[in-house]
Structures are given as structure tokens and as C-alpha cells.
Design a protein around this motif. Structure first.
Motif, PDB file in Angstrom:
ATOM      1  N   PHE A   1     -10.892   1.064  -6.688  1.00 13.10           N
ATOM      2  CA  PHE A   1      -9.570   0.506  -6.994  1.00 13.10           C
ATOM      3  C   PHE A   1      -9.433   0.449  -8.512  1.00 13.10           C
ATOM      4  O   PHE A   1     -10.317  -0.059  -9.208  1.00 13.10           O
ATOM      5  CB  PHE A   1      -9.445  -0.904  -6.408  1.00 13.10           C
ATOM      6  CG  PHE A   1      -8.099  -1.562  -6.603  1.00 13.10           C
ATOM      7  CD1 PHE A   1      -7.183  -1.618  -5.563  1.00 13.10           C
ATOM      8  CD2 PHE A   1      -7.746  -2.147  -7.818  1.00 13.10           C
ATOM      9  CE1 PHE A   1      -5.944  -2.224  -5.730  1.00 13.10           C
ATOM     10  CE2 PHE A   1      -6.517  -2.753  -7.994  1.00 13.10           C
ATOM     11  CZ  PHE A   1      -5.613  -2.795  -6.948  1.00 13.10           C
TER      12      PHE A   1
ATOM     13  N   SER B   1       0.833  -1.202   0.000  1.00 10.67           N
ATOM     14  CA  SER B   1       0.000   0.000   0.000  1.00 10.67           C
ATOM     15  C   SER B   1       0.869   1.254   0.000  1.00 10.67           C
ATOM     16  O   SER B   1       2.035   1.241   0.396  1.00 10.67           O
ATOM     17  CB  SER B   1      -0.910   0.022   1.231  1.00 10.67           C
ATOM     18  OG  SER B   1      -0.152   0.186   2.406  1.00 10.67           O
ATOM     19  N   TYR B   2       0.278   2.355  -0.437  1.00 17.70           N
ATOM     20  CA  TYR B   2       0.991   3.631  -0.504  1.00 17.70           C
ATOM     21  C   TYR B   2       1.460   4.057   0.881  1.00 17.70           C
ATOM     22  O   TYR B   2       2.537   4.616   1.044  1.00 17.70           O
ATOM     23  CB  TYR B   2       0.080   4.699  -1.115  1.00 17.70           C
ATOM     24  CG  TYR B   2       0.760   6.031  -1.295  1.00 17.70           C
ATOM     25  CD1 TYR B   2       1.534   6.269  -2.429  1.00 17.70           C
ATOM     26  CD2 TYR B   2       0.649   7.052  -0.339  1.00 17.70           C
ATOM     27  CE1 TYR B   2       2.166   7.496  -2.617  1.00 17.70           C
ATOM     28  CE2 TYR B   2       1.288   8.271  -0.527  1.00 17.70           C
ATOM     29  CZ  TYR B   2       2.041   8.487  -1.664  1.00 17.70           C
ATOM     30  OH  TYR B   2       2.666   9.693  -1.849  1.00 17.70           O
TER      31      TYR B   2
ATOM     32  N   GLU C   1      -4.694  -7.856  -2.262  1.00 21.80           N
ATOM     33  CA  GLU C   1      -5.201  -6.532  -1.902  1.00 21.80           C
ATOM     34  C   GLU C   1      -6.618  -6.330  -2.437  1.00 21.80           C
ATOM     35  O   GLU C   1      -7.490  -5.797  -1.737  1.00 21.80           O
ATOM     36  CB  GLU C   1      -4.279  -5.427  -2.431  1.00 21.80           C
ATOM     37  CG  GLU C   1      -4.796  -4.043  -2.067  1.00 21.80           C
ATOM     38  CD  GLU C   1      -3.882  -2.904  -2.477  1.00 21.80           C
ATOM     39  OE1 GLU C   1      -4.377  -1.771  -2.638  1.00 21.80           O
ATOM     40  OE2 GLU C   1      -2.661  -3.130  -2.628  1.00 21.80           O
TER      41      GLU C   1
ATOM     42  N   ASN D   1      -2.500   8.124  -3.853  1.00 22.22           N
ATOM     43  CA  ASN D   1      -2.536   6.721  -3.392  1.00 22.22           C
ATOM     44  C   ASN D   1      -2.273   5.775  -4.567  1.00 22.22           C
ATOM     45  O   ASN D   1      -3.089   4.923  -4.895  1.00 22.22           O
ATOM     46  CB  ASN D   1      -3.886   6.416  -2.746  1.00 22.22           C
ATOM     47  CG  ASN D   1      -3.889   5.080  -2.018  1.00 22.22           C
ATOM     48  OD1 ASN D   1      -2.841   4.479  -1.779  1.00 22.22           O
ATOM     49  ND2 ASN D   1      -5.075   4.603  -1.669  1.00 22.22           N
ATOM     50  N   THR D   2      -1.121   5.957  -5.196  1.00 22.75           N
ATOM     51  CA  THR D   2      -0.726   5.114  -6.337  1.00 22.75           C
ATOM     52  C   THR D   2       0.529   4.326  -5.998  1.00 22.75           C
ATOM     53  O   THR D   2       1.467   4.861  -5.406  1.00 22.75           O
ATOM     54  CB  THR D   2      -0.452   5.973  -7.586  1.00 22.75           C
ATOM     55  OG1 THR D   2      -1.678   6.493  -8.075  1.00 22.75           O
ATOM     56  CG2 THR D   2       0.202   5.163  -8.692  1.00 22.75           C
ATOM     57  N   THR D   3       0.545   3.056  -6.381  1.00 27.49           N
ATOM     58  CA  THR D   3       1.726   2.209  -6.253  1.00 27.49           C
ATOM     59  C   THR D   3       2.012   1.550  -7.589  1.00 27.49           C
ATOM     60  O   THR D   3       1.105   1.019  -8.231  1.00 27.49           O
ATOM     61  CB  THR D   3       1.525   1.118  -5.186  1.00 27.49           C
ATOM     62  OG1 THR D   3       1.334   1.734  -3.910  1.00 27.49           O
ATOM     63  CG2 THR D   3       2.736   0.193  -5.114  1.00 27.49           C
TER      64      THR D   3
ATOM     65  N   LYS E   1      -9.905   5.972  -6.008  1.00 26.74           N
ATOM     66  CA  LYS E   1      -9.416   6.106  -4.626  1.00 26.74           C
ATOM     67  C   LYS E   1      -8.062   5.435  -4.441  1.00 26.74           C
ATOM     68  O   LYS E   1      -7.259   5.870  -3.617  1.00 26.74           O
ATOM     69  CB  LYS E   1     -10.452   5.516  -3.663  1.00 26.74           C
ATOM     70  CG  LYS E   1     -11.822   6.195  -3.735  1.00 26.74           C
ATOM     71  CD  LYS E   1     -12.822   5.500  -2.822  1.00 26.74           C
ATOM     72  CE  LYS E   1     -14.215   6.122  -2.932  1.00 26.74           C
ATOM     73  NZ  LYS E   1     -14.868   5.838  -4.244  1.00 26.74           N
ATOM     74  N   ARG E   2      -7.821   4.388  -5.192  1.00 26.80           N
ATOM     75  CA  ARG E   2      -6.560   3.635  -5.094  1.00 26.80           C
ATOM     76  C   ARG E   2      -6.182   3.160  -6.493  1.00 26.80           C
ATOM     77  O   ARG E   2      -7.026   2.682  -7.251  1.00 26.80           O
ATOM     78  CB  ARG E   2      -6.751   2.436  -4.160  1.00 26.80           C
ATOM     79  CG  ARG E   2      -5.643   1.383  -4.196  1.00 26.80           C
ATOM     80  CD  ARG E   2      -4.418   1.829  -3.469  1.00 26.80           C
ATOM     81  NE  ARG E   2      -3.484   0.710  -3.247  1.00 26.80           N
ATOM     82  CZ  ARG E   2      -2.182   0.824  -3.348  1.00 26.80           C
ATOM     83  NH1 ARG E   2      -1.627   1.983  -3.666  1.00 26.80           N
ATOM     84  NH2 ARG E   2      -1.385  -0.202  -3.109  1.00 26.80           N
TER      85      ARG E   2
END
Length: 645
Positions: free
Chosen positions: A160, A12-13, A45, A260-262, A223-224
Motif C-alpha cells: 500500500f 477501493s478501486y 483501509e 489500483n489507484t484511488t 499493489k495499491r
């Protein structure tokens, strides 16, 4: 089959830390050894999000991607549904894009892809699946795209978003020039994107020119966001995206603004990041021999000096003062590295008889070795190591070439039709093993999505087989030392292959056990666009693991070559085999015996050159690098890396 447990790791970020080694990176990156390991954690996730939303009696809104990157994520989600009762009854999905115009039932459509890989195997409600419709009339498309945007908004937005990335830096089909405020729309595909898709469509002329895509703005409202990238071909664009400036020319750079980016990467996709490419510029290093070699070669290229001409100032001014302090002086460091690289060069790839081999890549004994040259496709042997192949024969070794697949999928319908017509004229149908009339009729009436018939596949495989016989006969190998395994994973009649099976591994194991080699050569080129090389290499590894108790493996070395897509870097090379001008020409002519692969290369990846041109220029470039470093000047060099198993 239940997946092996994966060590828990937070991607997670919020888990991202600001460390010196990542100071060049403007996006949170998580690096894994393999795409499979990374995909399992991404799937976990997503599963946790679905379960969490259900516990709150809420729907879970997923933005989904297509292409090769998310396939293993979808496989794991399907496994969790079947074996761990993960339910998708509260999930609503929105896909990123679809080709235009494209019917849903077309095998190239993303509608087909998503149902094939995910939706047909889980309990998601059909009405909760949203994929852009590639058949909407053009005059209705604007209203359709607005409605798609509104539907995402009305469900509460994307919880997501799963992404891949193209070599142009596109996410979805937001090609260079896409604006940060862009919404769902129709877009014209970039030429590079079409080149990358051309192998799936059997030629760039068959790739759709347009697509419907979610916009950059739509994606950024998620959001993600998790973006996945695998393989060496993505390394450059990953570096430019995560370390470069935000620009509409690389739309993925807009993700730098998302909170909130990975990016989830394998080691190959991450290889151009500064912390991996030149770690001495960001932190103190543990100076292994390979890292020293990498750094010194880089320094030579940067300063335009040969190894023996590097000075203390060169080291100090380029982040290597600690290495210089460790070694004492540039003179000592240069001499030592010059000798290391010098000792990789040999004209005796099977070992030189009756010679001190302490500083040679291969052992002198046994003087005549049994050797297996594994070739995933029926031309990788001559493309990747045709010169070395010839040397091994001339130096008296017992070399066996083992073609792991038939290669039939890479023969065009037009090429097969030509051979069928010649065969029909020559032999007729009465005395022929192949009914050429039926083949001709099939090819003349083949529909867009139709799988090749068994006879057509047989003919295409025979074309590749006879080309291989001609090529190695030209080099000098006797016919009894040619082996075709026709591994079952490949024989689907489609571009998409089956997973590797026990049967595949058993076939490879049997040929190894039969020959009992002192030396293997195998393809370590994992940039192969369709993954055949990786599957073939994994089959070899699995077979060797099963044979490990056998005494002959204790005296067997494995050398990896690279093929048409990517070469070993100098610091990775353990054996460099020089080629004379005559040997370069011999290799070229051997490659040209594979006539079905000439002029129209079906699976060329991101390089439009023919295979013989790629191979020749790559070998000459390797020789030039050795020359620039101050070593001997050669016409060309074939490179190998030893693998310790």
C-alpha cells in the motif's frame, strides 16, 4: 478522544463505476465533504490491510508520505492502536522521501515528522522503519539509493502506498521531468515546491535545494495506491492529473497507468473537475438558482458577452439546452439572472435604513447594528474587508473587531530584534514590561530549531497588536471596540498549532455573548496555508452552536469574507460592496500599517505578492467581472457570502 463513527463507504478501486459524470476522469476519484471524513476511511483501509496480513501470518509493507495531507490518517491510526488494539508489530514501512542534506533530529526532517505523528505512538519495531537518510555523504548516495530500492524489493514490494501531491504534480519529490522508469535517487527541488515549503522554513532561502525520493517506477510497483489532496490550492493540479494527458511534466499523471489507484479528495480539491466545475457539459442538471448563476457567468466569460446579450444559440451550443427549455427563452433567463446579480450589490453592508429591503442583501432593521468582525490574524480585517469596515463605521454601526490570535509566529526574528533594540534604547530594562536585553540576547543566539522564548513571543504579539490598533484607528474605530482573544491553540511558539480546545471555544463564546451582535463577519478563506482560518471559523461555529438557545442569535446573520489567498466566485457572492477610488486607497494605507508583514511575507502561500497588492488586485478583478457581465462599473468590490447556520 474517540472519533465519531463514519458511515461505511468503499473507496477501493473495485468500487469505481464508469458513469457519464466521470467520463473526463482517467483516475478513480472519491470525493468527501471534509478532509477529516476522508482521512478516517483511508486509515480504516490501512488498518484492515494490516489485520488481514496478520491473519495470513504475513508482514504488511506500507509506503508512507509526509506533509499536511496524511496527518489526520496518522492520528486515526494512533487512535485505533490505543483504543482498538490495532498492532503494527507486523508492519514494515518505507517513506517516500527526505530533504538533503537534513539531520534526523531537525524539526523540518521527515524523520522527525514521522516519529512525531506516528512512530512514537504505536508498537512498530524500530528496525522495521525505513526513511531515506538525509545525511549520507554525496559520494555514497548512489549506492545508498540502490540499497533502498533493493530493501523494498526484498520485503516483497509495497502492499500500500500513501501519497500526497504537490502543485507541480510531484508525487514523492518526483518533480516535473521525472521519467516513468526512475528509481530512488537525489533530485533538485522545483522552485514552486520550495515556495510552498518556505513558510515551514521561515523563508525560501532556508528550504533545502535537494531531496532523496523514491522514483516513479518504485511507486507504480505498489499493489495499491491512495493519493490524498485537500483544499482549493490543489484543485488545478488534480484536474490536470486526472483529466489531462500523461506527461513527465506532471509526474502524477503516470498514475493513470496504475490498475489500483484511488484519489481521495475533499470538495475543494475536486472543485475544478469537469463534473463539478461545469456539470452541464456531462449530465442533466438540477438547475438550482446558484447553478444557473454559475453556468450563465461561465457562458458570459466563454462567449465574451454580457448577460443581456446572450442568445438562444449561445445556450444551445454550450450544453445548456435543457436550461433554455426550462426557462422558455434566453431573454427571460438573462433578465432574471441580471436582476439576481444586481441585487447582490449594495453600498450599505449593514443594511440601508428606512428602505424596502426585499431585494437587498441585508436587513434595514435595526438601523444601527451591533457587529462583530472576526479576524483570525491581526491583519485579516483590513486585508479582506477594509473598505466595508470603513463603511460600517461611517454608517453609524457599533462594530467590534475581534482578533482571534496574536499572530506572533508571523513576525520575523529580524523584525522583533529591531523592535527590541529600539525598546531597549528607549526604556531600558528597569521600567519595561519586557526584558529587552534578554530578548536581544536570545534572538542573536537562537538556534535553527529553537522555540521562541515566552518574552520573544510576547514582543512579537505586541508588535502585531500595536499595528492593528494603528490600522483600525486610521479607519476610524474607537479603541474600546478592539478585542484580542489570544486563542490558546495558536500559542505554541511553533508553526505547528495545537488542536482546537474547549478553552478556545469558550473564549469565542464569551465575546459573542457579551456583544450580542446582529451581524458577524468571519473569515471563510480555507486556502490559508497553515489552517489558522479554518480553526478560527470552526471555533465560531462551535460557539454559535452552544449559544443557539439564546434569543439574540435568531436575529443574527453571518457573512463570510475571503482573505489573501482566494476570492468567492461570482455565483457564490450574496453581497458585493463597491469601493470608490478613495476607499481603495484608505484600505491600502490601513494594510500598510501592518509593517511587520510588509516586504517579507512569511506565510504567503503560493502567491509572492504582498498582501495589499493581492487584496487590491483581487477587489478590482471582482469589479471588472461585474462590469463584464453588464452590471455597473466600479473601482473595486469586496465580496461576501451569507452562511445559514
Amino acid at each position: 478522544m474517540k472519533s465519531a463513527p463514519v458511515k461505511k463507504r468503499d473507496i477501493s478501486y473495485e468500487s469505481a463505476g464508469k458513469f457519464e459524470e466521470t467520463r473526463f476522469e482517467k483516475i478513480h476519484n472519491e470525493i468527501f465533504n471534509t478532509a477529516s471524513e476522508a482521512s478516517l476511511l483511508v486509515a480504516q483501509e490501512i488498518a484492515q490491510l494490516i489485520v488481514s496480513k496478520r491473519s495470513q501470518n504475513k508482514i504488511c509493507v506500507l509506503g508512507l508520505a509526509t506533509g499536511s495531507s496524511p496527518v489526520k490518517v496518522y492520528e486515526e491510526l494512533v487512535r485505533m492502536h490505543r483504543e482498538e488494539n490495532l498492532s503494527f508489530s507486523n508492519v514494515v514501512t518505507f517513506n517516500l522521501d527526505e530533504y538533503y542534506a537534513m539531520k534526523k533530529e531537525n524539526h523540518h526532517s521527515y524523520h522527525y515528522f514521522m516519529h512525531e505523528h506516528l512512530f512514537n505512538h504505536i508498537d512498530i519495531k524500530p528496525e522495521n522503519i525505513n526513511i531515506p537518510d538525509g545525511t549520507v555523504p554525496i559520494d555514497q548516495l548512489k549506492d545508498y539509493c540502490i540499497a533502498y530500492e533493493n530493501k523494498i524489493k526484498n520485503t516483497g514490494g509495497l502492499d500500500f502506498q500513501l501519497l500526497g501531491i504537490g502543485r507541480t504534480g510531484h508525487v514523492g519529490f518526483n518533480e516535473p521531468g521525472s521519467h516513468i522508469n526512475s528509481g530512488t535517487r537525489i533530485i533538485t527541488l522545483d522552485h514552486i515546491t520550495k515556495v510552498d515549503a518556505s513558510s515551514d522554513f521561515n523563508g525560501i532561502e532556508n528550504v533545502p535545494k535537494r531531496a532523496i525520493t523514491m522514483g516513479v517506477s518504485t511507486i507504480l510497483k505498489s499493489k495499491r495506491i491512495v493519493l490524498m489532496a485537500w483544499g482549493q490550492n490543489k484543485a488545478d493540479i488534480i484536474k490536470r492529473t486526472t483529466q489531462g494527458e500523461i506527461s513527465s511534466e506532471i509526474p502524477a499523471t503516470f498514475l493513470q497507468n496504475h490498475t489500483n489507484t484511488t484519489f481521495v479528495l475533499d470538495q475543494f480539491a475536486a472543485s475544478e473537475l469537469t463534473r463539478f466545475k461545469t456539470p452541464w457539459l456531462v449530465q442533466d442538471c438540477n438547475w438550482t438558482l446558484e447553478l444557473k448563476c454559475k453556468a450563465i457567468v461561465w457562458l458570459c466569460i466563454k462567449t465574451n458577452r454580457s448577460i443581456l446579450k446572450l442568445t438562444d444559440r449561445d445556450y444551445n451550443n454550450n450544453g445548456m439546452s435543457d436550461l433554455l427549455a426550462l426557462e422558455g427563452s434566453a431573454y427571460d433567463l438573462n433578465i432574471n439572472m441580471f436582476n439576481v446579480l444586481q441585487h447582490t450589490i449594495t453600498g450599505w453592508p449593514g443594511g440601508k435604513p428606512n428602505t424596502d429591503d426585499a431585494n437587498r442583501p441585508e436587513r434595514a432593521n435595526p438601523t444601527k447594528k451591533r457587529i462583530i468582525l472576526f479576524s483570525p490574524h491581526p491583519d485579516d480585517d483590513v486585508i479582506s474587508m477594509g473598505g466595508t469596515f470603513s463603511k460600517l463605521i461611517k454608517q453609524g454601526h457599533d462594530i467590534h473587531v475581534v482578533y482571534q490570535t496574536s499572530g506572533n509566529i508571523a513576525v520575523t526574528d529580524e523584525e522583533a530584534l529591531k523592535y527590541a533594540e529600539v525598546g531597549n534604547d528607549f526604556a531600558g530594562t528597569n521600567n519595561s514590561k519586557i526584558n529587552f536585553e534578554s530578548v536581544i540576547e536570545f534572538l542573536n543566539n537562537k538556534s535553527e530549531n529553537q522555540m521562541d522564548s515566552l518574552e520573544v513571543r510576547k514582543l512579537k504579539g505586541l508588535i502585531r497588536r500595536r499595528e492593528s490598533h494603528a490600522a483600525v484607528r486610521y479607519i476610524g474605530l474607537k479603541e474600546s471596540n478592539i478585542h484580542f482573544l489570544d486563542m490558546p491553540f495558536y500559542e505554541t511558539g511553533l508553526i505547528k498549532k495545537s488542536p482546537i480546545s474547549i478553552e478556545d471555544i469558550t473564549i469565542v463564546k464569551a465575546i459573542i455573548e457579551k456583544i450580542k451582535p446582529h451581524q458577524f463577519f468571519a473569515a471563510g478563506d480555507l486556502a490559508d496555508p497553515h489552517g489558522t482560518h479554518e480553526v478560527c471559523l470552526n471555533a465560531i461555529f462551535a460557539a454559535m452552536a452552544a449559544l443557539k438557545p439564546q434569543p439574540f442569535l435568531n436575529d443574527c446573520w453571518l457573512w463570510l469574507y475571503r482573505g489573501a489567498w482566494h476570492e468567492w466566485e461570482i455565483h457564490e457572492i450574496d453581497m458585493a460592496v463597491p469601493l470608490s477610488p478613495k476607499e481603495v486607497m484608505l484600505k491600502r494605507h490601513a494594510i500598510l500599517y501592518h509593517q511587520s508583514q510588509k516586504d517579507r511575507v512569511m506565510f504567503q502561500g503560493n502567491d509572492s505578492r504582498e498582501f495589499w497588492v493581492r487584496a487590491e488586485e483581487r477587489n478590482k478583478q471582482t469589479a471588472k467581472l461585474y462590469d463584464d457581465l453588464g452590471l455597473a462599473e466600479y473601482e473595486a468590490i469586496e465580496a461576501f457570502k451569507r452562511f445559514d447556520y
